[in-house]
Write an enzyme that holds these catalytic residues in place. Structure first.
Site, PDB file in Angstrom:
ATOM      1  CG  HIS A  68     -39.433   5.726 -52.802  1.00  0.00           C
ATOM      2  ND1 HIS A  68     -39.129   5.240 -51.556  1.00  0.00           N
ATOM      3  CD2 HIS A  68     -38.258   6.014 -53.400  1.00  0.00           C
ATOM      4  CE1 HIS A  68     -37.816   5.268 -51.397  1.00  0.00           C
ATOM      5  NE2 HIS A  68     -37.270   5.722 -52.493  1.00  0.00           N
ATOM      6  CE  LYS A  73     -31.072  -5.821 -49.460  1.00  0.00           C
ATOM      7  NZ  LYS A  73     -31.247  -6.586 -48.225  1.00  0.00           N
ATOM      8  CE  LYS A  97     -28.872   2.710 -43.161  1.00  0.00           C
ATOM      9  NZ  LYS A  97     -28.585   1.539 -42.282  1.00  0.00           N
ATOM     10  CE  LYS A 109     -32.667  -2.651 -39.363  1.00  0.00           C
ATOM     11  NZ  LYS A 109     -31.502  -2.030 -40.011  1.00  0.00           N
ATOM     12  CB  SER A 366     -27.456  -5.669 -49.318  1.00  0.00           C
ATOM     13  OG  SER A 366     -27.231  -6.317 -48.102  1.00  0.00           O
TER      14      SER A 366
HETATM   15  N1  GLU Z   1     -28.957  -4.055 -41.465  1.00  0.00           N
HETATM   16  C1  GLU Z   1     -28.096  -3.281 -42.299  1.00  0.00           C
HETATM   17  C2  GLU Z   1     -28.458  -1.806 -42.188  1.00  0.00           C
HETATM   18  O1  GLU Z   1     -28.999  -1.362 -41.217  1.00  0.00           O
HETATM   19  C3  GLU Z   1     -28.059  -3.795 -43.727  1.00  0.00           C
HETATM   20  C4  GLU Z   1     -29.350  -3.740 -44.469  1.00  0.00           C
HETATM   21  C5  GLU Z   1     -29.314  -4.432 -45.830  1.00  0.00           C
HETATM   22  O2  GLU Z   1     -28.254  -4.846 -46.266  1.00  0.00           O
HETATM   23  O3  GLU Z   1     -30.389  -4.540 -46.425  1.00  0.00           O
HETATM   24  O4  GLU Z   1     -28.133  -1.015 -43.043  1.00  0.00           O
END
Ligand code: GLU
Length: 478
Positions: A68, A73, A97, A109, A366
């Protein structure tokens, strides 16, 4: 009392169950509900790398949960347990998140099924570069499409290899550095990214304790000062969270759980000393000044004020949830509480600060790193000295007034030193992270307190984030 599931759901089923529970309280069209719930695509790659005189085949994944917003990320995990279900659950959590903390990304992921401890550094570089090549050639690593980051088993080093691999494949892309975050500072990283997730856990708890009404729901009172903390996992997240809480907020870290057992000391453990011990000896065994427990997970059940699972998913499950005594659990890891355990804990009155909020500090910083890479300038570079000279003007003027009044008062050296220092990148990153964690908490608590049918923070978090994802799908005409 709600009905507790009798069998333990998988991680992905757990996330689905929690999602379903939340959307039942929303007014989404059934089609849109399903659109948001499902993972858009999961790419599986098997690739060979010539190592130790033969070819070894590795299996990796990159899952895209929701587009969306783009780029999508989420981190890349290196662990033997990596599988499609897990990567999809983690990608879904990334969507929620990012929406919750208003990082303008969809969720993704990745994972590689590997035990990184079994490989030399140069072997890991070969493997990482090959994996990155496979993903980049399908735009599954791309500054405007899909931006990975560190996760369990990966860190700055792997991100630097990935960034370099992408740059070699895209020699004219001026934004190449924005293809991955969590890079070292000298390779386009940002100050404060390594500590960011742990720092976010600290800011989340600070914000929680700013609301006496919320603290009262745990049966605790007062501030963080003196609170007994048990942390599971002294990796990057657990270590920084425990360190900051003990060194800056007066918490007493009474228990530390690691892969080879646990340490317990009612008077408090020295987090820094334990961390050094683990680095030197490979585990917590024989650490002085603490009681040892061979069965580390048992220490999750010890009496404490705040429990911080900061390691794996599914560590609080149907088998031990009844025994958890902490009135407040903050999920620094992704998915440490299964859906069944969540039910049990809620029925007991345990307050859970959910993963999608609690560990969002990593992706928040990030986001700042990605913006820094796209703007090609370090935060604070233009304004720091200007800010300092304006503050100097105020100090000079105050000192002139003091002189004219016969020096009857003066500014304290401490105040002068602090006031005169303009904010550099680290200060700005911390300020942006703190602001993000406060605002996101307030958005959850508004729903938690404002709706009679919402009795926990996780459901509130889902309602806020799904609401945002739904709004952006609607805006696209879906
Ligand atoms: N791996 C981290 C998480 O689960 C960071 C992900 C990121 O910074 O894109 O939130």
């Amino acid at each position: 009392m709600s009905a507790t599931p009798t069998h333990e759901p998988s991680f992905r089923e757990s996330v689905d169950l929690m999602f379903t529970r939340a959307v039942a309280l929303m007014d989404l069209s059934p089609g849109l509900e399903e659109k948001i719930r499902v993972c858009n695509a999961t790419y599986t790659v098997r690739f060979g790398v010539r190592l130790r005189g033969g070819i070894q085949t590795f299996t990796g994944y990159r899952s895209v949960h929701s587009e969306h917003m783009e780029p999508v990320k989420g981190g890349i995990r290196y662990a033997l347990g990596v599988n499609q279900d897990e990567v999809e659950a983690l990608a879904a959590l990334m969507t929620y998140k990012c929406a919750l903390v208003e990082a303008p990304f969809g969720g993704s992921k990745g994972g590689l099924r590997i035990d990184p401890r079994q490989y030399e550094e140069h072997e890991l570089e070969l493997i990482t570069r090959r994996f990155a090549y496979e993903l980049a050639k399908r735009d599954l690593i791309h500054p405007s499409q899909n931006v990975p980051a560190p996760d369990m088993g990966t860190g700055e080093r792997e991100m630097a290899w990935i960034a370099d691999q992408y740059a070699r494949m895209n020699t004219t892309d001026i934004n190449a550095r924005a293809c991955v975050t969590g890079k070292p500072l000298n390779a386009g990283g940002i100050a404060g990214r390594v500590e960011a997730t742990g720092r976010g856990v600290q800011y989340a708890l600070q914000e929680f304790f700013r609301h006496p009404e919320d603290v009262a729901k745990t049966g605790l009172s007062g501030s963080l000062d003196g609170k007994r903390v048990i942390v599971q996992g002294l990796g990057n997240v657990g270590y920084h969270a425990a360190k900051f809480l003990s060194e800056e907020d007066g918490c007493r870290v009474t228990g530390i759980i690691e892969h080879d057992g646990a340490l317990f000391n009612e008077k408090g453990l020295n987090v820094e000393a334990v961390r050094h011990w683990i680095i030197k000896h490979g585990g917590v065994a024989n650490y002085p000044d603490a009681t040892h427990h061979a069965k580390g997970a048992k220490v999750l059940e010890e009496v404490c004020d705040i429990l911080i699972p900061a390691a794996l998913e599914g560590v609080i499950h149907l088998g031990n949830a009844h025994n958890i005594k902490a009135p407040l659990v903050i999920e620094a890891a992704n998915g440490p509480i299964t859906a069944g355990a969540d039910e049990i804990l809620r029925d007991k009155g345990t307050v859970i600060i959910p993963d999608m909020y609690a560990n969002a500090g990593g992706v928040t910083v990030s986001y700042f790193e990605w913006v820094k890479n796209l703007s090609h300038i370090r935060f604070g570079r233009m304004q720091r000295r200007q800010e300092e000279s304006r503050h100097q003007l105020v100090v000079d003027e105050l000192e002139r007034i003091s002189d004219s009044l016969g020096k009857t008062w003066s500014l304290s050296p401490d105040f002068k030193q602090k006031y005169l220092r303009g904010a550099g990148e680290l200060e700005l990153v911390r300020s942006g992270l703190d602001d993000t964690m406060r605002i996101a908490y307030q958005s959850m608590r508004e729903v938690w307190h404002g709706r009679a049918d919402v009795t926990d923070l996780r459901t509130a978090a889902y309602l806020v984030s799904i609401g945002k994802v739904a709004a952006s799908y609607r805006a696209k005409g879906l």
